[in-house]
Design a protein around this motif. Structure first.
Motif, PDB file in Angstrom:
ATOM      1  N   THR A   1       0.711  -0.452  -0.182  1.00 55.57           N
ATOM      2  CA  THR A   1       0.111  -0.085  -0.335  1.00 55.57           C
ATOM      3  C   THR A   1       0.988   1.329  -0.127  1.00 55.57           C
ATOM      4  O   THR A   1       2.180   1.228   0.598  1.00 55.57           O
ATOM      5  CB  THR A   1      -0.909   0.226   1.321  1.00 55.57           C
ATOM      6  N   LEU A   2       0.248   2.583  -0.458  1.00 55.69           N
ATOM      7  CA  LEU A   2       1.348   3.233  -0.816  1.00 55.69           C
ATOM      8  C   LEU A   2       1.101   4.419   1.080  1.00 55.69           C
ATOM      9  O   LEU A   2      -0.225   4.141   1.822  1.00 55.69           O
ATOM     10  CB  LEU A   2       0.497   4.576  -1.073  1.00 55.69           C
ATOM     11  N   PRO A   3       1.901   5.135   1.047  1.00 56.47           N
ATOM     12  CA  PRO A   3       2.205   5.674   2.367  1.00 56.47           C
ATOM     13  C   PRO A   3       0.913   7.338   2.248  1.00 56.47           C
ATOM     14  O   PRO A   3       0.735   7.418   1.678  1.00 56.47           O
ATOM     15  CB  PRO A   3       3.784   6.471   2.162  1.00 56.47           C
ATOM     16  N   ASP A   4       0.972   7.499   3.947  1.00 59.74           N
ATOM     17  CA  ASP A   4      -0.024   7.785   3.960  1.00 59.74           C
ATOM     18  C   ASP A   4      -0.201   9.478   2.651  1.00 59.74           C
ATOM     19  O   ASP A   4      -1.133  10.181   2.734  1.00 59.74           O
ATOM     20  CB  ASP A   4      -0.103   8.350   4.976  1.00 59.74           C
ATOM     21  N   SER A   5       1.566   9.514   2.517  1.00 61.45           N
ATOM     22  CA  SER A   5       1.516  10.976   2.134  1.00 61.45           C
ATOM     23  C   SER A   5       0.815  10.584   0.191  1.00 61.45           C
ATOM     24  O   SER A   5       1.312  12.537  -0.224  1.00 61.45           O
ATOM     25  CB  SER A   5       2.670  11.228   1.634  1.00 61.45           C
ATOM     26  N   HIS A   6       1.082   9.595  -0.104  1.00 60.24           N
ATOM     27  CA  HIS A   6       0.280   9.476  -1.477  1.00 60.24           C
ATOM     28  C   HIS A   6      -1.783   9.710  -1.047  1.00 60.24           C
ATOM     29  O   HIS A   6      -1.970   9.015  -2.517  1.00 60.24           O
ATOM     30  CB  HIS A   6       0.624   8.576  -2.230  1.00 60.24           C
ATOM     31  N   PHE A   7      -1.912  10.569  -0.516  1.00 59.84           N
ATOM     32  CA  PHE A   7      -3.144   9.760  -0.596  1.00 59.84           C
ATOM     33  C   PHE A   7      -4.538  10.962   0.206  1.00 59.84           C
ATOM     34  O   PHE A   7      -2.970  11.702   1.303  1.00 59.84           O
ATOM     35  CB  PHE A   7      -3.679   9.177   1.271  1.00 59.84           C
ATOM     36  N   GLY A   8      -4.704  11.442  -0.931  1.00 61.60           N
ATOM     37  CA  GLY A   8      -5.832  12.983  -0.931  1.00 61.60           C
ATOM     38  C   GLY A   8      -6.104  13.053  -0.174  1.00 61.60           C
ATOM     39  O   GLY A   8      -7.301  11.856   0.306  1.00 61.60           O
TER      40      GLY A   8
ATOM     41  N   PRO B   1       6.514   4.342  -4.553  1.00 60.31           N
ATOM     42  CA  PRO B   1       5.914   5.847  -3.936  1.00 60.31           C
ATOM     43  C   PRO B   1       7.033   6.640  -4.613  1.00 60.31           C
ATOM     44  O   PRO B   1       6.712   7.877  -4.593  1.00 60.31           O
ATOM     45  CB  PRO B   1       5.911   5.622  -3.125  1.00 60.31           C
ATOM     46  N   ASP B   2       8.543   6.701  -4.321  1.00 64.76           N
ATOM     47  CA  ASP B   2       9.385   7.359  -4.699  1.00 64.76           C
ATOM     48  C   ASP B   2       9.497   8.183  -5.471  1.00 64.76           C
ATOM     49  O   ASP B   2      10.005   8.779  -5.790  1.00 64.76           O
ATOM     50  CB  ASP B   2      11.289   6.704  -4.339  1.00 64.76           C
ATOM     51  N   LEU B   3       9.271   7.875  -6.964  1.00 63.07           N
ATOM     52  CA  LEU B   3       8.944   7.882  -8.004  1.00 63.07           C
ATOM     53  C   LEU B   3       7.297   8.575  -8.638  1.00 63.07           C
ATOM     54  O   LEU B   3       7.546   9.547  -9.578  1.00 63.07           O
ATOM     55  CB  LEU B   3       8.727   6.703  -8.937  1.00 63.07           C
ATOM     56  N   CYS B   4       6.105   8.769  -7.191  1.00 66.17           N
ATOM     57  CA  CYS B   4       4.881   8.810  -7.712  1.00 66.17           C
ATOM     58  C   CYS B   4       4.621  10.093  -7.005  1.00 66.17           C
ATOM     59  O   CYS B   4       4.860  10.376  -5.800  1.00 66.17           O
ATOM     60  CB  CYS B   4       4.044   8.156  -7.134  1.00 66.17           C
ATOM     61  N   LYS B   5       4.817  11.236  -7.876  1.00 65.54           N
ATOM     62  CA  LYS B   5       4.318  12.195  -7.379  1.00 65.54           C
ATOM     63  C   LYS B   5       2.893  12.621  -8.054  1.00 65.54           C
ATOM     64  O   LYS B   5       1.795  12.341  -8.880  1.00 65.54           O
ATOM     65  CB  LYS B   5       4.854  13.778  -8.647  1.00 65.54           C
ATOM     66  N   PRO B   6       1.869  11.732  -7.393  1.00 67.86           N
ATOM     67  CA  PRO B   6       0.211  12.224  -7.442  1.00 67.86           C
ATOM     68  C   PRO B   6       0.059  13.310  -8.673  1.00 67.86           C
ATOM     69  O   PRO B   6       0.098  14.421  -7.949  1.00 67.86           O
ATOM     70  CB  PRO B   6      -0.240  11.954  -5.944  1.00 67.86           C
TER      71      PRO B   6
ATOM     72  N   ARG C   1       5.831   9.797 -15.513  1.00 68.43           N
ATOM     73  CA  ARG C   1       6.383   9.200 -14.783  1.00 68.43           C
ATOM     74  C   ARG C   1       7.569   8.205 -14.591  1.00 68.43           C
ATOM     75  O   ARG C   1       8.810   7.967 -13.824  1.00 68.43           O
ATOM     76  CB  ARG C   1       6.385  10.006 -13.430  1.00 68.43           C
ATOM     77  N   ASP C   2       6.885   7.004 -15.130  1.00 65.39           N
ATOM     78  CA  ASP C   2       7.098   5.208 -15.345  1.00 65.39           C
ATOM     79  C   ASP C   2       7.038   5.280 -13.990  1.00 65.39           C
ATOM     80  O   ASP C   2       7.614   4.364 -13.420  1.00 65.39           O
ATOM     81  CB  ASP C   2       8.079   5.539 -15.896  1.00 65.39           C
ATOM     82  N   ALA C   3       6.228   5.454 -12.588  1.00 65.26           N
ATOM     83  CA  ALA C   3       5.876   4.849 -11.407  1.00 65.26           C
ATOM     84  C   ALA C   3       5.057   4.210 -10.760  1.00 65.26           C
ATOM     85  O   ALA C   3       5.241   3.554 -10.284  1.00 65.26           O
ATOM     86  CB  ALA C   3       5.833   6.375 -10.739  1.00 65.26           C
ATOM     87  N   LYS C   4       4.968   3.271 -11.706  1.00 61.48           N
ATOM     88  CA  LYS C   4       4.388   1.554 -12.150  1.00 61.48           C
ATOM     89  C   LYS C   4       4.485   0.943 -12.946  1.00 61.48           C
ATOM     90  O   LYS C   4       4.721   1.423 -13.673  1.00 61.48           O
ATOM     91  CB  LYS C   4       2.305   2.652 -12.347  1.00 61.48           C
ATOM     92  N   TRP C   5       4.186  -0.389 -11.572  1.00 63.58           N
ATOM     93  CA  TRP C   5       4.697  -1.239 -12.524  1.00 63.58           C
ATOM     94  C   TRP C   5       3.902  -1.296 -14.013  1.00 63.58           C
ATOM     95  O   TRP C   5       2.925  -0.928 -13.961  1.00 63.58           O
ATOM     96  CB  TRP C   5       5.052  -1.954 -11.896  1.00 63.58           C
ATOM     97  N   THR C   6       4.611  -1.848 -15.783  1.00 60.92           N
ATOM     98  CA  THR C   6       3.987  -1.990 -16.440  1.00 60.92           C
ATOM     99  C   THR C   6       5.032  -3.487 -16.957  1.00 60.92           C
ATOM    100  O   THR C   6       6.053  -3.944 -17.031  1.00 60.92           O
ATOM    101  CB  THR C   6       3.720  -1.119 -17.461  1.00 60.92           C
ATOM    102  N   SER C   7       4.112  -4.166 -18.364  1.00 61.96           N
ATOM    103  CA  SER C   7       4.940  -5.451 -18.649  1.00 61.96           C
ATOM    104  C   SER C   7       5.832  -4.844 -19.368  1.00 61.96           C
ATOM    105  O   SER C   7       6.804  -5.971 -19.820  1.00 61.96           O
ATOM    106  CB  SER C   7       3.902  -6.104 -19.141  1.00 61.96           C
ATOM    107  N   MET C   8       6.455  -3.492 -19.558  1.00 68.43           N
ATOM    108  CA  MET C   8       7.215  -3.016 -20.240  1.00 68.43           C
ATOM    109  C   MET C   8       8.146  -3.553 -19.479  1.00 68.43           C
ATOM    110  O   MET C   8       9.854  -3.707 -19.814  1.00 68.43           O
ATOM    111  CB  MET C   8       7.332  -1.857 -20.506  1.00 68.43           C
ATOM    112  N   LYS C   9       8.177  -3.532 -18.262  1.00 66.53           N
ATOM    113  CA  LYS C   9       9.727  -4.100 -16.957  1.00 66.53           C
ATOM    114  C   LYS C   9      10.020  -5.089 -17.753  1.00 66.53           C
ATOM    115  O   LYS C   9      11.005  -5.324 -17.769  1.00 66.53           O
ATOM    116  CB  LYS C   9       9.272  -3.606 -15.946  1.00 66.53           C
ATOM    117  N   PHE C  10       8.990  -6.540 -17.725  1.00 62.94           N
ATOM    118  CA  PHE C  10       9.689  -7.718 -18.421  1.00 62.94           C
ATOM    119  C   PHE C  10       9.825  -7.748 -19.314  1.00 62.94           C
ATOM    120  O   PHE C  10      10.840  -8.630 -19.126  1.00 62.94           O
ATOM    121  CB  PHE C  10       7.908  -8.813 -17.498  1.00 62.94           C
TER     122      PHE C  10
END
Length: 397
Positions: A100-107, A133-138, A148-157
């Motif tokens: 789960t994301l840290p509280d800082s990422h809940f609006g 979360p370190d890459l994600c700026k909501p 920001r490519d802050a989310k896993w996608t199958s491109m990683k694989f």
């Protein structure tokens, strides 16, 4: 041994990576083009078939435009079929740092919904995410392609598979499967032939059954889509449109609720001069009945009476939560019904066996079409687990 993987979404990317890593020669063939993640929204393919069904045709597939949700679905149902995915789930949760994301990422919008649900006695939890979360700026753009490519996608694989020697072929639609003496021999893209000892179809619950139909397999029945609507209304300056979408989850029987922004709601609230930042909404997603069908020329999927009843129940609960959160109930509007997760059209126990192999030797399926019933929740992690299990089977075999 060489293998062809048709499709590059959650299932295809996983199988390609795992097989290439083991030393198997892999060719991954994708109908769509490569694209940057932030431009993935340009490759949406919308089918209006009674219920609107969306997919994304590009390298990486629909994983580029998911909300990054990583929940286990169908675990007990699979155990009844003799499929235990617990090891694969654990391996993936560790490998992809799912949490789960840290509280800082809940609006404020999500927090208001969570507080309102709890005050009404409903159990609400943070949504496990494929988001770093370190890459994600909501910014509210998860389902358009993360800038920001802050989310896993199958491109990683897929990138990893390529490092292990996999060949990636884009902009090449597979049009037929080559069979000889009950064994798979490769695939065709119009007049071009790709030979292989093993073929894994990962083209999704619409295109995979169409390829199977061409070789005489009766796929395409029992389509489900995890039908959903989004209900919302006015809450001035809440700015939920800039939050991480679906960052919390309420699980009910055959229904899930999650905070969700939709521009459709904004358009329906024009008479109130609503701006994007003034709308707070909840998604109601149901475990719909497998009432649809895929043919070579058509896709049909209408909501049954039971589906409508589930959507109505979920919408009533969502209305109570939103009212408690401060939304003006006189402004409530809803989207039309849409389909989030098409599946079931090449189901385990019907079209494929528990190792995901069809009646054709060496021809496998690794996408949502093998799911035996609607998950009623985001199935990406489950598709990854099934694909990882399939790769182990092929490698051991």
């Amino acid at each position: 041994m060489n293998a062809i993987v048709v499709g590059s979404g959650a299932g295809g990317g996983t199988v390609a990576k795992e097989l290439a890593k083991s030393g198997i020669s892999v060719t991954l063939i994708e109908k769509g083009p490569a694209t940057s993640t932030k431009k993935a929204y340009n490759h949406y393919d919308i089918l209006n078939v009674g219920t609107e069904v969306s997919s994304t045709v590009c390298l990486g597939g629909t994983t580029l435009v998911t909300a990054g949700n990583a929940v286990r679905t169908g675990e007990e149902s699979f155990k009844k079929l003799g499929i235990d995915l617990s090891n694969e789930f654990e391996e993936l949760e560790d490998e992809l740092s799912i949490n789960t994301l840290p509280d800082s990422h809940f609006g404020d919008g999500t927090k208001k919904i969570m507080d309102a649900a709890q005050s009404l006695g409903l159990e609400i939890q943070k949504m496990p995410k494929f988001i770093y979360p370190d890459l994600c700026k909501p910014c509210g753009k998860c389902v358009f392609g993360c800038p920001r490519d802050a989310k896993w996608t199958s491109m990683k694989f897929i990138d990893e598979a390529e490092k292990y020697g996999a060949k990636i072929v884009e902009k090449t639609p597979v049009t037929d499967i080559i069979i000889s003496d009950g064994k798979v021999k490769g695939v065709k893209s119009d007049d071009k032939i790709f030979e292989a000892d093993i073929v894994i179809l990962s083209s999704g619950a619409i295109e995979t059954p169409r390829l199977l139909q061409k070789i005489g397999i009766n796929a395409g029945n029992n389509l489900f889509v995890d039908t959903f609507v989004t209900v919302g209304g006015l809450l001035k300056n809440i700015k939920y449109n800039k939050e991480v979408t679906m960052n919390a989850l309420i699980k009910l029987e055959d229904i899930v609720l999650a905070p969700h922004f939709s521009e459709i709601l904004v358009n329906k609230l024009k008479k109130y001069k609503a701006r994007k930042k003034d709308v707070l909404g909840l998604m109601i997603k149901i475990k719909d009945e497998p009432s649809g069908k895929v043919t070579q020329d058509n896709v049909i999927k209408f909501n049954t009476a039971e589906d409508v009843a589930l959507l109505a129940r979920g919408s009533a609960i969502a209305g109570s939560i939103l009212t408690e959160a401060g939304v003006d109930p006189e402004t409530f509007v809803s989207t039309y019904a849409r389909g989030a997760h098409p599946g079931g059209t090449a189901a385990i126990g019907n079209i494929v066996d528990t190792n995901l192999q069809t009646e054709i030797e060496g021809l496998y399926v690794a996408d949502a079409s093998v799911l035996p019933e609607a998950p009623g929740a985001p199935p990406v992690l489950t598709i990854l687990a099934l694909a990882k299990r399939l790769a182990k089977h092929i490698i051991n075999k």
